[in-house]
Design an enzyme around this catalytic site. Sequence first.
Site, PDB file in Angstrom:
ATOM      1  CB  THR A   1      30.839  -2.630 -34.550  1.00  0.00           C
ATOM      2  OG1 THR A   1      32.067  -2.537 -35.274  1.00  0.00           O
ATOM      3  CG2 THR A   1      30.394  -1.239 -34.108  1.00  0.00           C
TER       4      THR A   1
ATOM      5  CB  CYS B   1      14.056 -24.063 -33.050  1.00  0.00           C
ATOM      6  SG  CYS B   1      14.249 -22.331 -32.813  1.00  0.00           S
TER       7      CYS B   1
ATOM      8  CB  THR C   1      20.938 -19.381 -31.214  1.00  0.00           C
ATOM      9  OG1 THR C   1      19.571 -19.774 -31.187  1.00  0.00           O
ATOM     10  CG2 THR C   1      21.734 -20.337 -32.083  1.00  0.00           C
TER      11      THR C   1
ATOM     12  CG  ASN D   1      11.624 -24.920 -26.021  1.00  0.00           C
ATOM     13  OD1 ASN D   1      12.262 -25.736 -25.361  1.00  0.00           O
ATOM     14  ND2 ASN D   1      11.635 -24.921 -27.338  1.00  0.00           N
TER      15      ASN D   1
HETATM   16  N1  PLP Z   1      16.480 -21.532 -25.779  1.00  0.00           N
HETATM   17  C1  PLP Z   1      15.139 -21.703 -25.709  1.00  0.00           C
HETATM   18  C2  PLP Z   1      14.560 -22.457 -24.562  1.00  0.00           C
HETATM   19  C3  PLP Z   1      14.302 -21.177 -26.705  1.00  0.00           C
HETATM   20  O1  PLP Z   1      12.974 -21.359 -26.616  1.00  0.00           O
HETATM   21  C4  PLP Z   1      14.890 -20.470 -27.786  1.00  0.00           C
HETATM   22  C5  PLP Z   1      14.052 -19.951 -28.896  1.00  0.00           C
HETATM   23  O2  PLP Z   1      13.113 -20.584 -29.332  1.00  0.00           O
HETATM   24  C6  PLP Z   1      16.292 -20.307 -27.814  1.00  0.00           C
HETATM   25  C7  PLP Z   1      17.054 -20.844 -26.794  1.00  0.00           C
HETATM   26  C8  PLP Z   1      16.975 -19.548 -28.935  1.00  0.00           C
HETATM   27  O3  PLP Z   1      16.786 -18.181 -28.769  1.00  0.00           O
HETATM   28  P1  PLP Z   1      17.158 -17.119 -29.914  1.00  0.00           P
HETATM   29  O4  PLP Z   1      16.000 -17.083 -30.841  1.00  0.00           O
HETATM   30  O5  PLP Z   1      17.367 -15.835 -29.179  1.00  0.00           O
HETATM   31  O6  PLP Z   1      18.411 -17.581 -30.558  1.00  0.00           O
END
Ligand code: PLP
Length: 379
Positions: A233, A319, A70, A148
């Site tokens: 850091t 998400c 993210t 995803n």
């Molecule tokens: N991009 C994709 C395709 C994801 O599936 C996810 C998490 O579900 C992310 C980005 C975000 O990753 P993170 O949890 O490391 O912020």
Amino acid sequence: MIYLDNCATTKPDPEVLKTFHTVNEKYYFNPSSPHHKGLETNKLLEQARSQIRDILKLKNQSIIFTSGATESNNLLITGMARSKKPFGQTIITSHLEHPSALETVRALESEGFTVKYVEFKDGRLDLEHFKSLLNSDVTLVCLMHVNNVMGAILPITSIKEVLKNYPKVHFHVDCVQSFGKLELPVDAMDSFVLSGHKFNGLKGQGLLVFNQLKTITHTVFGGGQEYGFRSGTVNVANDVALSRAVRIAESERTELYSRTQHFKEQLEHAVQQLPGLYVNSLEEGVPHIVNIGFPGVKGEVIVNAFSKEDICVSTTSACSSKRAKFNEALNALHVPETVIAGSVRVSFDKYTTQSDINRFITVLQQIYREMKELIKDAV
Ligand code: PLP
């Protein structure tokens, strides 16, 4: 418990946990400190970076450690779009993207950027449509390697071929769901992101790999760590443990692919025996993601029914499930609306066993029998 929600997160590998613990215990020093302990810690950090560079077969790209994909998507997309603003203000993306890319791009619209979305046909990115979106105002293309929710694989190398005629366009790719499952097309991407917890690393571990570090506008200011790109850091134990996770995942990749391919085939075959249910995921998609459609039943109801049997699956993605009423990715891939509402994602990792799959299929048949009338009415 049977855990089949590995796209949301995976169980940490014990070796990764051990590395994290050991480094935290022995190298808790600040890698920016000038004393010998700081220098030793910094050496460890740079070793981790260079191991990742070797595993990913990188050339001149820089590696920036972040807190996750993210943050990586936010840093790159915002920084790149702003730094290229004098040369053009159009960004091309797709409705399949993760919110960490999509919402960042949408936030840029309020700064005057134009956002265009590439379309999909029969589950594949429509390259002709993509070409039609390109013009001299485009500076940034943000797409994912593997979706995803459905497991669709995007043709990164073919997209790069098209972009060769547009040298000012930066091509950014989200490789979160492809690393450890597919070989990454590293030479076709100008930048890409990874997330440790999706391949048996830890939450809060991310990477941004980038080939034009100096050309980007910074969005995090402070002590100038991570080449001045991500001040704060450095979490050395986290980054060294991430390097361990990267090494393990890459070494297990081919074996994992064939094992999960076998699981996917079994699951899809079982779904096809149950009239009314849909296999939403594509045959040519990645093997660790199966998406099943239960028309006439809400996805949440199905997830709860599996939960009662101590099986974890998910509706769409962790998400977006809390936010969206209907899934944007499934809609872009032309899954019918009645099926979208009842879609369930099942995802595997290296800890998934044959007996997990057997149990899942038995429970699936049981749930189907209980909900058969609802499903039949909806078809
Ligand atoms: N991009 C994709 C395709 C994801 O599936 C996810 C998490 O579900 C992310 C980005 C975000 O990753 P993170 O949890 O490391 O912020």
